[in-house]
Design a protein around this motif. Structure first.
Motif, PDB file in Angstrom:
ATOM      1  N   LYS A 146      54.806   0.556 -45.439  1.00 27.64           N
ATOM      2  CA  LYS A 146      54.314  -0.332 -46.508  1.00 27.64           C
ATOM      3  C   LYS A 146      52.829  -0.090 -46.800  1.00 27.64           C
ATOM      4  O   LYS A 146      52.319  -0.532 -47.826  1.00 27.64           O
ATOM      5  CB  LYS A 146      54.562  -1.789 -46.123  1.00 27.64           C
ATOM      6  N   VAL A 147      52.169   0.613 -45.889  1.00 27.78           N
ATOM      7  CA  VAL A 147      50.754   0.960 -46.095  1.00 27.78           C
ATOM      8  C   VAL A 147      50.592   1.685 -47.433  1.00 27.78           C
ATOM      9  O   VAL A 147      49.619   1.486 -48.147  1.00 27.78           O
ATOM     10  CB  VAL A 147      50.264   1.850 -44.921  1.00 27.78           C
ATOM     11  N   ALA A 174      48.788   9.966 -39.212  1.00 24.56           N
ATOM     12  CA  ALA A 174      48.609  11.308 -39.801  1.00 24.56           C
ATOM     13  C   ALA A 174      49.541  11.472 -40.994  1.00 24.56           C
ATOM     14  O   ALA A 174      49.145  11.973 -42.048  1.00 24.56           O
ATOM     15  CB  ALA A 174      48.885  12.380 -38.758  1.00 24.56           C
ATOM     16  N   ILE A 175      50.767  11.027 -40.836  1.00 20.40           N
ATOM     17  CA  ILE A 175      51.766  11.164 -41.904  1.00 20.40           C
ATOM     18  C   ILE A 175      51.445  10.228 -43.073  1.00 20.40           C
ATOM     19  O   ILE A 175      51.447  10.633 -44.227  1.00 20.40           O
ATOM     20  CB  ILE A 175      53.187  10.889 -41.341  1.00 20.40           C
ATOM     21  N   LEU A 176      51.139   8.970 -42.760  1.00 20.91           N
ATOM     22  CA  LEU A 176      50.967   7.983 -43.828  1.00 20.91           C
ATOM     23  C   LEU A 176      49.596   8.026 -44.502  1.00 20.91           C
ATOM     24  O   LEU A 176      49.494   7.819 -45.707  1.00 20.91           O
ATOM     25  CB  LEU A 176      51.197   6.574 -43.273  1.00 20.91           C
ATOM     26  N   LEU A 177      48.547   8.263 -43.695  1.00 21.34           N
ATOM     27  CA  LEU A 177      47.190   8.154 -44.250  1.00 21.34           C
ATOM     28  C   LEU A 177      46.428   9.470 -44.288  1.00 21.34           C
ATOM     29  O   LEU A 177      45.287   9.512 -44.758  1.00 21.34           O
ATOM     30  CB  LEU A 177      46.373   7.144 -43.432  1.00 21.34           C
ATOM     31  N   ASN A 178      47.014  10.549 -43.736  1.00 19.32           N
ATOM     32  CA  ASN A 178      46.319  11.826 -43.614  1.00 19.32           C
ATOM     33  C   ASN A 178      45.132  11.724 -42.660  1.00 19.32           C
ATOM     34  O   ASN A 178      44.168  12.462 -42.767  1.00 19.32           O
ATOM     35  CB  ASN A 178      45.866  12.360 -44.982  1.00 19.32           C
ATOM     36  N   ASP A 199      52.007  19.173 -42.581  1.00 22.45           N
ATOM     37  CA  ASP A 199      53.258  18.971 -43.303  1.00 22.45           C
ATOM     38  C   ASP A 199      53.691  17.513 -43.377  1.00 22.45           C
ATOM     39  O   ASP A 199      54.438  17.145 -44.278  1.00 22.45           O
ATOM     40  CB  ASP A 199      54.380  19.810 -42.666  1.00 22.45           C
ATOM     41  N   GLY A 200      53.230  16.710 -42.418  1.00 26.60           N
ATOM     42  CA  GLY A 200      53.640  15.306 -42.387  1.00 26.60           C
ATOM     43  C   GLY A 200      53.138  14.539 -43.591  1.00 26.60           C
ATOM     44  O   GLY A 200      53.910  13.814 -44.246  1.00 26.60           O
ATOM     45  N   HIS A 201      51.851  14.709 -43.930  1.00 25.60           N
ATOM     46  CA  HIS A 201      51.307  13.961 -45.069  1.00 25.60           C
ATOM     47  C   HIS A 201      51.871  14.445 -46.408  1.00 25.60           C
ATOM     48  O   HIS A 201      52.245  13.611 -47.248  1.00 25.60           O
ATOM     49  CB  HIS A 201      49.782  13.988 -45.057  1.00 25.60           C
ATOM     50  N   PRO A 202      51.968  15.792 -46.613  1.00 30.42           N
ATOM     51  CA  PRO A 202      52.607  16.224 -47.871  1.00 30.42           C
ATOM     52  C   PRO A 202      54.022  15.644 -48.034  1.00 30.42           C
ATOM     53  O   PRO A 202      54.427  15.289 -49.134  1.00 30.42           O
ATOM     54  CB  PRO A 202      52.657  17.748 -47.740  1.00 30.42           C
ATOM     55  N   MET A 203      54.746  15.522 -46.908  1.00 30.23           N
ATOM     56  CA  MET A 203      56.090  14.949 -46.971  1.00 30.23           C
ATOM     57  C   MET A 203      56.004  13.481 -47.401  1.00 30.23           C
ATOM     58  O   MET A 203      56.786  13.010 -48.226  1.00 30.23           O
ATOM     59  CB  MET A 203      56.732  15.044 -45.579  1.00 30.23           C
ATOM     60  N   SER A 204      55.027  12.770 -46.850  1.00 27.61           N
ATOM     61  CA  SER A 204      54.821  11.363 -47.205  1.00 27.61           C
ATOM     62  C   SER A 204      54.448  11.223 -48.679  1.00 27.61           C
ATOM     63  O   SER A 204      54.912  10.306 -49.361  1.00 27.61           O
ATOM     64  CB  SER A 204      53.710  10.786 -46.318  1.00 27.61           C
ATOM     65  N   GLN A 205      53.627  12.162 -49.180  1.00 24.59           N
ATOM     66  CA  GLN A 205      53.222  12.116 -50.595  1.00 24.59           C
ATOM     67  C   GLN A 205      54.402  12.328 -51.533  1.00 24.59           C
ATOM     68  O   GLN A 205      54.364  11.935 -52.694  1.00 24.59           O
ATOM     69  CB  GLN A 205      52.138  13.163 -50.861  1.00 24.59           C
ATOM     70  N   LYS A 206      55.445  12.984 -50.984  1.00 19.51           N
ATOM     71  CA  LYS A 206      56.650  13.192 -51.800  1.00 19.51           C
ATOM     72  C   LYS A 206      57.572  11.977 -51.738  1.00 19.51           C
ATOM     73  O   LYS A 206      58.699  12.025 -52.236  1.00 19.51           O
ATOM     74  CB  LYS A 206      57.418  14.418 -51.291  1.00 19.51           C
ATOM     75  N   GLY A 207      57.115  10.932 -51.047  1.00 23.92           N
ATOM     76  CA  GLY A 207      57.932   9.729 -50.926  1.00 23.92           C
ATOM     77  C   GLY A 207      58.925   9.797 -49.784  1.00 23.92           C
ATOM     78  O   GLY A 207      59.929   9.080 -49.779  1.00 23.92           O
ATOM     79  N   GLN A 208      58.674  10.702 -48.811  1.00 25.55           N
ATOM     80  CA  GLN A 208      59.612  10.855 -47.679  1.00 25.55           C
ATOM     81  C   GLN A 208      58.940  10.439 -46.363  1.00 25.55           C
ATOM     82  O   GLN A 208      59.063  11.143 -45.351  1.00 25.55           O
ATOM     83  CB  GLN A 208      60.083  12.301 -47.583  1.00 25.55           C
ATOM     84  N   SER A 209      58.226   9.320 -46.389  1.00 29.13           N
ATOM     85  CA  SER A 209      57.509   8.874 -45.195  1.00 29.13           C
ATOM     86  C   SER A 209      58.460   8.613 -44.040  1.00 29.13           C
ATOM     87  O   SER A 209      58.201   9.026 -42.900  1.00 29.13           O
ATOM     88  CB  SER A 209      56.730   7.593 -45.500  1.00 29.13           C
ATOM     89  N   THR A 210      59.557   7.906 -44.318  1.00 30.87           N
ATOM     90  CA  THR A 210      60.506   7.565 -43.247  1.00 30.87           C
ATOM     91  C   THR A 210      61.075   8.824 -42.616  1.00 30.87           C
ATOM     92  O   THR A 210      61.195   8.920 -41.394  1.00 30.87           O
ATOM     93  CB  THR A 210      61.641   6.676 -43.792  1.00 30.87           C
ATOM     94  N   ARG A 211      61.402   9.793 -43.474  1.00 29.61           N
ATOM     95  CA  ARG A 211      61.960  11.050 -42.966  1.00 29.61           C
ATOM     96  C   ARG A 211      60.938  11.743 -42.051  1.00 29.61           C
ATOM     97  O   ARG A 211      61.274  12.160 -40.938  1.00 29.61           O
ATOM     98  CB  ARG A 211      62.314  11.965 -44.137  1.00 29.61           C
ATOM     99  N   ALA A 212      59.687  11.823 -42.525  1.00 31.56           N
ATOM    100  CA  ALA A 212      58.645  12.491 -41.736  1.00 31.56           C
ATOM    101  C   ALA A 212      58.446  11.794 -40.397  1.00 31.56           C
ATOM    102  O   ALA A 212      58.353  12.437 -39.346  1.00 31.56           O
ATOM    103  CB  ALA A 212      57.336  12.518 -42.529  1.00 31.56           C
ATOM    104  N   ILE A 213      58.380  10.452 -40.423  1.00 32.03           N
ATOM    105  CA  ILE A 213      58.166   9.700 -39.179  1.00 32.03           C
ATOM    106  C   ILE A 213      59.376   9.834 -38.253  1.00 32.03           C
ATOM    107  O   ILE A 213      59.226  10.002 -37.037  1.00 32.03           O
ATOM    108  CB  ILE A 213      57.827   8.220 -39.486  1.00 32.03           C
ATOM    109  N   ALA A 214      60.573   9.806 -38.833  1.00 32.09           N
ATOM    110  CA  ALA A 214      61.783   9.946 -38.009  1.00 32.09           C
ATOM    111  C   ALA A 214      61.820  11.315 -37.339  1.00 32.09           C
ATOM    112  O   ALA A 214      62.078  11.420 -36.136  1.00 32.09           O
ATOM    113  CB  ALA A 214      63.025   9.744 -38.870  1.00 32.09           C
ATOM    114  N   LEU A 215      61.508  12.371 -38.105  1.00 29.13           N
ATOM    115  CA  LEU A 215      61.508  13.723 -37.528  1.00 29.13           C
ATOM    116  C   LEU A 215      60.464  13.827 -36.422  1.00 29.13           C
ATOM    117  O   LEU A 215      60.718  14.403 -35.358  1.00 29.13           O
ATOM    118  CB  LEU A 215      61.234  14.772 -38.618  1.00 29.13           C
TER     119      LEU A 215
END
Lengths: 149, 500
Positions: free
Chosen positions: B382-383, B77-81, B94-110
């Motif tokens: 890396k996706v 959901a976070i990485l690919l929507n 909110d997870g995907h918008p965070m990933s689009q901002k380049g904060q994938s690790t942060r979103a997944i960690a949270l």
């Protein structure tokens, strides 16, 4: 330049869909269609409300929606839908593995990718991975095909 | 009870038992991450494998799959929507918008830490407050369940990003799609056009794949053609550096966990609804509600904490009363029975060693999916570096095989495309898709309970209305619905004024 309000078009589409569905759903027996009847009326009412609100509002229609952007979206959608349809049909005709490898290769090609080595490697490795995960590990039954089963 | 807990701990100290839980967690993370593979499917497919194992070990493995797959749906959901499972639908917001901002690790960690804490709290609830809460949920009748579904609709209204009417229309469309197939009581076929694949309705996972994967692929192509390449910066942040951020949101976590546990206890509501209700509650309580929908950390934590808190909650009525809270626990019930266990008092007395070791194995599973999930996610980040045509082709191939695997029918691909077309049209007009998903999830429950409520009063609508306001629990839910709707309208008006 084509000028229209997206919300007005959406509202009109909803009213038309609600009207068409109302004809169908009101032909069903009452005891089996309470819920869809309520929903169809609700969609029609919400569509009318949206249309009325946008018609009465004194808002200036924003800069015209970029028609070219819609054209790109529609073309992309056509490519995706027709590719998936062709892929599914080829699974029916040949088998899953051949169809998947071919689909992956040609879909990437259609999207403008030209690194042939990467395309071949991706097509083959992904097909193998999907086969392994779904048909071997998870034991999902393979789809039946006319040829090369 | 303390003796039984200690006995459960002793059982857990076995290497075989821990290996089974770890295998379940790894399998669950992979299953949940792959769009189209539901937790239910994973648990169902692995029940035969646990058949030959001792009951504790087999159930520990199934519990691990259930918890880990519920959590890992958030990764895709976070990485690919595309939500890996329906539980992660709210995480998209909110997870995907965070990933689009380049904060994938942060979103997944949270999401990972939130899921872990939510899951742990729900297991504590399962361990200590199962019997009284399960008894309370038995007081819910058809009118209450129908109103709960309505409550979901009001949540939809306040979640809608654009005009409120658009959100409500999308929700109603979802509910309408859920009515395809036979009527829950009369069996009359609606909207099936004599297509056998539609007789049982649209499978939820098929709809989810269509609604999220197809418009996403189209959007990727459009963005690529327009030269709007999403931020694909290398994100090498240490996921554990975000742990303090999670702990700073104690209230959000506690509230979301509580919502998740309560929603889980109520049968038929499920993880996705828990996520949405919690997301809505977090947004209402937030000092920065405007950030929601644009990559809010509070939003990600709220829905992920809640949807994993639902898992323990759903096991409460299952283990005490034999009532499965959702499809996964229905399959788990089958798993219990295969191992010769009957839900109820017997499970906590005669088979106390098995049931307590199972509950404690859920603790271990919750702890294990943190390192396993973060390790897997590290590579999944890396996706976002993959070229668009390769990623788009991969998503389409996964969507097709994922759709096929649900019922083993290629006809379902056509259903997926139909839903995908609706998703594309909604996207074209700027209509949020999440309300439609919630409508699809709640539709069967809402229609079934409405039909049952009306059958009780012999189809008399006025008697049904009186029922809604005279039953204390239904009255409370009704007041909550009205309150949520009014608050939603006021929020939209406020936003419109601000825009003017």
């Amino acid at each position: 330049m084509l000028r229209f309000s997206k919300d007005k078009v959406f509202a009109t589409v909803c009213i038309v869909i609600a009207a068409v569905l109302a004809v169908i759903v009101f032909s069903y027996p009452l005891e089996s269609s309470y819920f869809p009847r309520i929903l169809v009326v609700f969609i029609g009412a919400m569509g009318s409300l949206l249309l009325a609100r946008h018609s009465l509002q004194k808002t200036v229609v924003k800069a015209a929606e970029n028609f070219n952007q819609y054209k790109v979206q529609l073309n992309s959608a056509t490519l995706v839908f027709s590719s998936i349809a062709a892929y599914t049909l080829s699974i029916y005709l040949v088998n899953y593995e051949i169809a998947t490898a071919l689909f992956l290769f040609f879909f990437m090609l259609a999207l403008g990718y030209r690194k042939i080595a990467v395309m071949v490697a991706t097509s083959l490795s992904l097909t193998f991975s999907l086969y392994l995960i779904f048909f071997e590990i998870l034991a999902v039954a393979r789809p039946d095909s006319l040829f090369f089963t | 009870m303390i003796d039984n807990i200690l006995l459960g701990f002793v059982t857990l100290m076995d290497v075989g038992m821990l290996s089974a839980i770890a295998a379940g967690v790894i399998g669950g993370v992979l299953i949940g991450m792959l769009p189209g593979l539901s937790s239910t499917m994973g648990v169902a497919l692995l029940i035969p494998i646990t058949f030959s194992m001792p009951a504790q070990m087999g159930l520990g493995m199934l519990g691990g799959i259930y918890l880990a797959s519920t959590y890992s749906g958030s990764i895709s959901a976070i990485l690919l929507n595309i939500p890996g499972t329906s539980a992660a639908v709210a995480t998209l917001l909110d997870g995907h918008p965070m990933s689009q901002k380049g904060q994938s690790t942060r979103a997944i960690a949270l999401a990972t830490f939130g899921s872990c804490i939510g899951g742990m709290i729900s297991v504590i609830a399962l361990l200590f407050i199962a019997p009284p809460l399960a008894e309370f949920s038995l007081r819910f009748g058809s009118p209450e369940f129908f109103l709960l579904a309505l409550c979901g609709i009001t949540v939809i209204a306040s979640l809608s990003a654009g005009a409120m009417e658009k959100g409500l229309i999308a929700g109603a469309l979802g509910l309408l799609l859920s009515t395809i197939g036979n009527h829950p009581l009369t069996g009359f076929m609606r909207f099936t056009a004599d297509i056998p694949s539609l007789y049982d309705g649209i499978p939820l996972v098929v709809a989810l794949i269509g609604l999220y994967s197809i418009p996403e692929v189209i959007d990727m192509i459009v963005r690529d053609k327009a030269g709007q390449v999403p931020i694909r910066q290398r994100d090498n942040a240490n996921p554990f550096s975000f742990l303090p951020e999670v702990f700073r949101q104690k209230v959000n976590i506690l509230r979301s966990s509580l919502i998740g546990v309560i929603v889980g206890i109520i049968p038929g509501v499920g993880c996705s609804v828990g996520g949405f209700i919690s997301y809505d509650a977090a947004k209402r309580a937030s000092k920065t509600p405007e950030k929601f929908g644009h990559g809010s950390a509070e939003g990600v934590i709220a829905c992920e904490t809640a949807n994993n808190a639902v898992t323990g909650g759903t096991l409460i009525p299952l283990m005490t009363l034999g009532i499965p809270g959702n499809p996964v626990t229905a399959v788990l019930l089958g798993g219990l029975m295969i191992h010769g266990l009957t839900p109820g008092a017997e499970l906590f007395t005669i088979n106390a060693d098995i049931s307590y070791s199972f509950i404690l194995s859920l603790f271990v599973a919750n702890l294990l999916f943190v390192p396993i999930g973060l390790f897997v996610a590290k590579y999944c980040v890396k996706v976002t570096l993959i070229p668009m045509p390769v990623l788009a082709a991969t998503i389409v191939a996964l969507a097709v095989i994922g759709t096929f695997s649900i019922r083993g029918a290629l006809e379902d691909v056509a259903i997926m495309l139909f839903i995908g077309a609706i998703g594309f049209i909604l996207q074209l007009f700027g209509v949020p898709r999440a309300p439609m998903v919630l409508g699809l999830v709640l539709g069967t429950l809402a229609e079934g309970e409405l039909a049952r409520s009306l059958a009780i009063v012999h189809g008399d609508w006025s008697a049904f209305g009186i029922q809604l306001v005279t039953r204390p629990i239904s009255l409370v839910i009704l007041i909550f619905c009205i309150f949520a709707l009014i608050q939603g309208v006021m929020q939209h008006r406020k936003k419109s004024k601000l825009l003017e």
